[in-house]
Design an enzyme around this catalytic site. Sequence first.
Site, mmCIF file in Angstrom:
data_model
loop_
_atom_site.group_PDB
_atom_site.id
_atom_site.type_symbol
_atom_site.label_atom_id
_atom_site.label_comp_id
_atom_site.label_asym_id
_atom_site.label_seq_id
_atom_site.Cartn_x
_atom_site.Cartn_y
_atom_site.Cartn_z
ATOM 1 N N HIS A 55 11.863 54.951 32.822
ATOM 2 C CA HIS A 55 13.074 54.232 32.429
ATOM 3 C C HIS A 55 13.110 54.195 30.902
ATOM 4 O O HIS A 55 12.127 54.536 30.238
ATOM 5 C CB HIS A 55 13.044 52.814 32.986
ATOM 6 C CG HIS A 55 13.371 52.735 34.440
ATOM 7 N ND1 HIS A 55 13.669 51.547 35.065
ATOM 8 C CD2 HIS A 55 13.463 53.689 35.399
ATOM 9 C CE1 HIS A 55 13.923 51.761 36.332
ATOM 10 N NE2 HIS A 55 13.802 53.055 36.570
ATOM 11 N N GLU A 57 12.964 51.749 28.667
ATOM 12 C CA GLU A 57 11.940 50.915 28.038
ATOM 13 C C GLU A 57 10.557 51.539 28.177
ATOM 14 O O GLU A 57 9.754 51.508 27.240
ATOM 15 C CB GLU A 57 11.939 49.509 28.665
ATOM 16 C CG GLU A 57 13.239 48.757 28.487
ATOM 17 C CD GLU A 57 14.247 48.951 29.607
ATOM 18 O OE1 GLU A 57 15.083 48.064 29.800
ATOM 19 O OE2 GLU A 57 14.200 49.996 30.302
ATOM 20 N N SER A 82 20.303 45.637 30.895
ATOM 21 C CA SER A 82 19.400 44.571 31.331
ATOM 22 C C SER A 82 18.156 45.168 32.001
ATOM 23 O O SER A 82 18.277 46.027 32.872
ATOM 24 C CB SER A 82 20.157 43.666 32.310
ATOM 25 O OG SER A 82 19.353 42.618 32.774
ATOM 26 N N CYS A 84 15.140 46.154 34.338
ATOM 27 C CA CYS A 84 14.809 46.048 35.758
ATOM 28 C C CYS A 84 13.467 45.324 35.916
ATOM 29 O O CYS A 84 12.805 44.985 34.934
ATOM 30 C CB CYS A 84 14.736 47.442 36.375
ATOM 31 S SG CYS A 84 13.280 48.383 35.842
ATOM 32 N N CYS A 87 10.498 47.257 34.180
ATOM 33 C CA CYS A 87 10.512 47.156 32.721
ATOM 34 C C CYS A 87 10.268 45.721 32.264
ATOM 35 O O CYS A 87 9.602 45.492 31.254
ATOM 36 C CB CYS A 87 11.816 47.720 32.176
ATOM 37 S SG CYS A 87 11.974 49.501 32.511
#
Length: 150
Positions: A55, A57, A82, A84, A87
Site C-alpha cells: 500500500h 504507506e 485514510s 487501512c 497501514c
Amino acid sequence: MTFDDKKGLQVALDQAKKSYSEGGIPIGSCIISSDDTVLGQGHNERIQKHSAILHGEMSALENAGRLPGKTYKDCTIYTTLSPCSMCTGAILLYGFKRVVMGENVNFLGNEKLLIENGVEVVNLNDQECIDLMAKFIKEKPQDWNEDIGE
C-alpha cells in the site's frame, strides 16, 4: 517551524498520480521528519509488483529504508487516503505521532484506532485526492475491492 501540510500532501499526491499512470491504485504517501526532510515516499504498488502488502504507506516505509525506531516518532506520515487497518498497524508500530490524509470520502480507514492511541489525525479533505480515487474506483472496481480485502 513545521512542514507545510499542503506541501507534504502534494508529495504524496504526486506519488498517487505516478501509481495511476502505471496502471496501479492511486494512493501515495510520504514520511517527513521534524526538520522537513523527506525520509521516504511511495505509492500503492500491489498491481505493479503483484504484492499483497505494498500500500502507499507501506511503500513509503520500505523506501525510507531501515531507520532506528525512534526516528519515526518525530515524523509526520502523509497519505492521500485514510489508512487501512494494515497501514494503521504500521503507523502505530513505528510510533508516528501525526498522520495527515488527503481524504476519507472514498474510504474510511482505521482513524478511530489512531486517535485512541494518541496519534494526531488531520484530514485535509483535498478535492483532487477525492476525485482521483473516485475515478479509479469507477474505472477498476475489482482492483479496488481486492486492495481493501473484499
